[in-house]
Design a protein around this motif. Structure first.
Motif, PDB file in Angstrom:
ATOM      1  N   GLY A 140       0.800  -1.209   0.000  1.00 15.94           N
ATOM      2  CA  GLY A 140       0.000   0.000   0.000  1.00 15.94           C
ATOM      3  C   GLY A 140       0.835   1.261   0.000  1.00 15.94           C
ATOM      4  N   GLY A 141       2.089   1.166   0.358  1.00 13.49           N
ATOM      5  CA  GLY A 141       2.967   2.337   0.343  1.00 13.49           C
ATOM      6  C   GLY A 141       2.586   3.347   1.394  1.00 13.49           C
ATOM      7  N   GLY A 142       2.510   2.938   2.625  1.00 17.66           N
ATOM      8  CA  GLY A 142       2.098   3.824   3.699  1.00 17.66           C
ATOM      9  C   GLY A 142       3.143   4.862   4.065  1.00 17.66           C
ATOM     10  N   GLY A 143       4.227   4.941   3.323  1.00 20.33           N
ATOM     11  CA  GLY A 143       5.291   5.895   3.644  1.00 20.33           C
ATOM     12  C   GLY A 143       5.185   7.154   2.826  1.00 20.33           C
ATOM     13  N   LYS A 144       6.336   7.755   2.554  1.00 21.20           N
ATOM     14  CA  LYS A 144       6.393   8.998   1.784  1.00 21.20           C
ATOM     15  C   LYS A 144       6.098   8.730   0.313  1.00 21.20           C
ATOM     16  N   SER A 145       5.575   9.728  -0.352  1.00 21.10           N
ATOM     17  CA  SER A 145       5.376   9.625  -1.791  1.00 21.10           C
ATOM     18  C   SER A 145       6.687   9.977  -2.501  1.00 21.10           C
ATOM     19  N   ASP A 146       6.738   9.729  -3.801  1.00 25.50           N
ATOM     20  CA  ASP A 146       7.939  10.059  -4.579  1.00 25.50           C
ATOM     21  C   ASP A 146       8.200  11.561  -4.579  1.00 25.50           C
ATOM     22  N   HIS A 147       7.148  12.338  -4.544  1.00 21.90           N
ATOM     23  CA  HIS A 147       7.292  13.794  -4.548  1.00 21.90           C
ATOM     24  C   HIS A 147       8.018  14.261  -3.285  1.00 21.90           C
ATOM     25  N   ASP A 148       7.666  13.713  -2.145  1.00 20.42           N
ATOM     26  CA  ASP A 148       8.330  14.085  -0.896  1.00 20.42           C
ATOM     27  C   ASP A 148       9.801  13.697  -0.927  1.00 20.42           C
ATOM     28  N   PHE A 149      10.102  12.549  -1.497  1.00 21.87           N
ATOM     29  CA  PHE A 149      11.476  12.083  -1.584  1.00 21.87           C
ATOM     30  C   PHE A 149      12.310  13.042  -2.431  1.00 21.87           C
ATOM     31  N   ASP A 150      11.759  13.485  -3.558  1.00 18.13           N
ATOM     32  CA  ASP A 150      12.485  14.409  -4.421  1.00 18.13           C
ATOM     33  C   ASP A 150      12.776  15.725  -3.709  1.00 18.13           C
ATOM     34  N   ASP A 151      11.836  16.207  -2.925  1.00 13.10           N
ATOM     35  CA  ASP A 151      12.030  17.472  -2.224  1.00 13.10           C
ATOM     36  C   ASP A 151      13.142  17.372  -1.171  1.00 13.10           C
ATOM     37  N   ASP A 152      13.295  16.201  -0.570  1.00 12.54           N
ATOM     38  CA  ASP A 152      14.321  16.025   0.455  1.00 12.54           C
ATOM     39  C   ASP A 152      15.732  16.182  -0.115  1.00 12.54           C
ATOM     40  N   TYR A 153      15.927  15.838  -1.395  1.00 10.38           N
ATOM     41  CA  TYR A 153      17.260  15.844  -1.984  1.00 10.38           C
ATOM     42  C   TYR A 153      17.430  16.930  -3.039  1.00 10.38           C
ATOM     43  N   LYS A 154      16.531  17.893  -3.056  1.00 10.58           N
ATOM     44  CA  LYS A 154      16.582  18.947  -4.061  1.00 10.58           C
ATOM     45  C   LYS A 154      17.873  19.766  -3.966  1.00 10.58           C
ATOM     46  N   GLN A 155      18.414  19.928  -2.778  1.00 10.82           N
ATOM     47  CA  GLN A 155      19.628  20.725  -2.612  1.00 10.82           C
ATOM     48  C   GLN A 155      20.843  20.067  -3.274  1.00 10.82           C
ATOM     49  N   TYR A 156      20.785  18.745  -3.522  1.00 12.77           N
ATOM     50  CA  TYR A 156      21.917  18.043  -4.105  1.00 12.77           C
ATOM     51  C   TYR A 156      21.827  17.922  -5.624  1.00 12.77           C
ATOM     52  N   VAL A 157      20.713  18.336  -6.211  1.00 15.09           N
ATOM     53  CA  VAL A 157      20.506  18.188  -7.646  1.00 15.09           C
ATOM     54  C   VAL A 157      21.096  19.385  -8.377  1.00 15.09           C
ATOM     55  N   ASP A 158      21.873  19.100  -9.417  1.00 16.98           N
ATOM     56  CA  ASP A 158      22.444  20.144 -10.254  1.00 16.98           C
ATOM     57  C   ASP A 158      21.688  20.127 -11.579  1.00 16.98           C
ATOM     58  N   ASP A 159      20.705  21.008 -11.729  1.00 16.45           N
ATOM     59  CA  ASP A 159      19.861  21.023 -12.915  1.00 16.45           C
ATOM     60  C   ASP A 159      20.611  21.457 -14.163  1.00 16.45           C
ATOM     61  N   GLU A 160      21.700  22.166 -14.011  1.00 22.67           N
ATOM     62  CA  GLU A 160      22.456  22.636 -15.170  1.00 22.67           C
ATOM     63  C   GLU A 160      23.285  21.527 -15.805  1.00 22.67           C
ATOM     64  N   ASP A 161      23.472  20.418 -15.116  1.00 23.88           N
ATOM     65  CA  ASP A 161      24.337  19.350 -15.596  1.00 23.88           C
ATOM     66  C   ASP A 161      23.520  18.166 -16.121  1.00 23.88           C
ATOM     67  N   GLU A 162      22.489  18.441 -16.920  1.00 23.91           N
ATOM     68  CA  GLU A 162      21.666  17.353 -17.431  1.00 23.91           C
ATOM     69  C   GLU A 162      21.805  17.235 -18.939  1.00 23.91           C
ATOM     70  N   ASP A 163      21.757  16.002 -19.405  1.00 21.62           N
ATOM     71  CA  ASP A 163      21.697  15.667 -20.825  1.00 21.62           C
ATOM     72  C   ASP A 163      22.849  16.250 -21.639  1.00 21.62           C
ATOM     73  N   HIS A 164      24.060  15.966 -21.235  1.00 26.31           N
ATOM     74  CA  HIS A 164      25.221  16.354 -22.021  1.00 26.31           C
ATOM     75  C   HIS A 164      25.562  15.215 -22.974  1.00 26.31           C
ATOM     76  N   ASP A 165      25.949  15.551 -24.192  1.00 24.72           N
ATOM     77  CA  ASP A 165      26.294  14.530 -25.165  1.00 24.72           C
ATOM     78  C   ASP A 165      27.526  13.743 -24.740  1.00 24.72           C
TER      79      ASP A 165
END
Length: 71
Positions: free
Chosen positions: A34-59
């Motif tokens: 049933g997934g009684g824990g956190k949703s995926d959205h909450d998980f993403d918010d917890d680690y947002k400070q570590y994500v570097d959005d400028e470093d995505e999809d480089h050839d």
């Protein structure tokens, strides 16, 4: 020698599992699935400070750094 005993033991265990299923705690299984824990959205918010959005999809990330093998 001895393979016959091992095969007989495996057959016995497989037969017991097939016809005599162990007691299953269905309530615990429902809680787990049933997934009684956190949703995926909450998980993403917890680690947002570590994500570097400028470093995505480089050839260069997709290219293999090793030269092709030659025979």
């Amino acid at each position: 020698m001895g393979r016959g005993r091992a095969k007989a033991k495996q057959t016995k265990v497989a037969r017991e599992l097939k016809y005599h299923s162990p007691n299953t705690d269905l309530a615990a299984l429902q809680r787990e699935l049933g997934g009684g824990g956190k949703s995926d959205h909450d998980f993403d918010d917890d680690y947002k400070q570590y994500v570097d959005d400028e470093d995505e999809d480089h050839d260069a990330d997709d290219q293999d750094s090793w030269p092709p093998r030659t025979r």
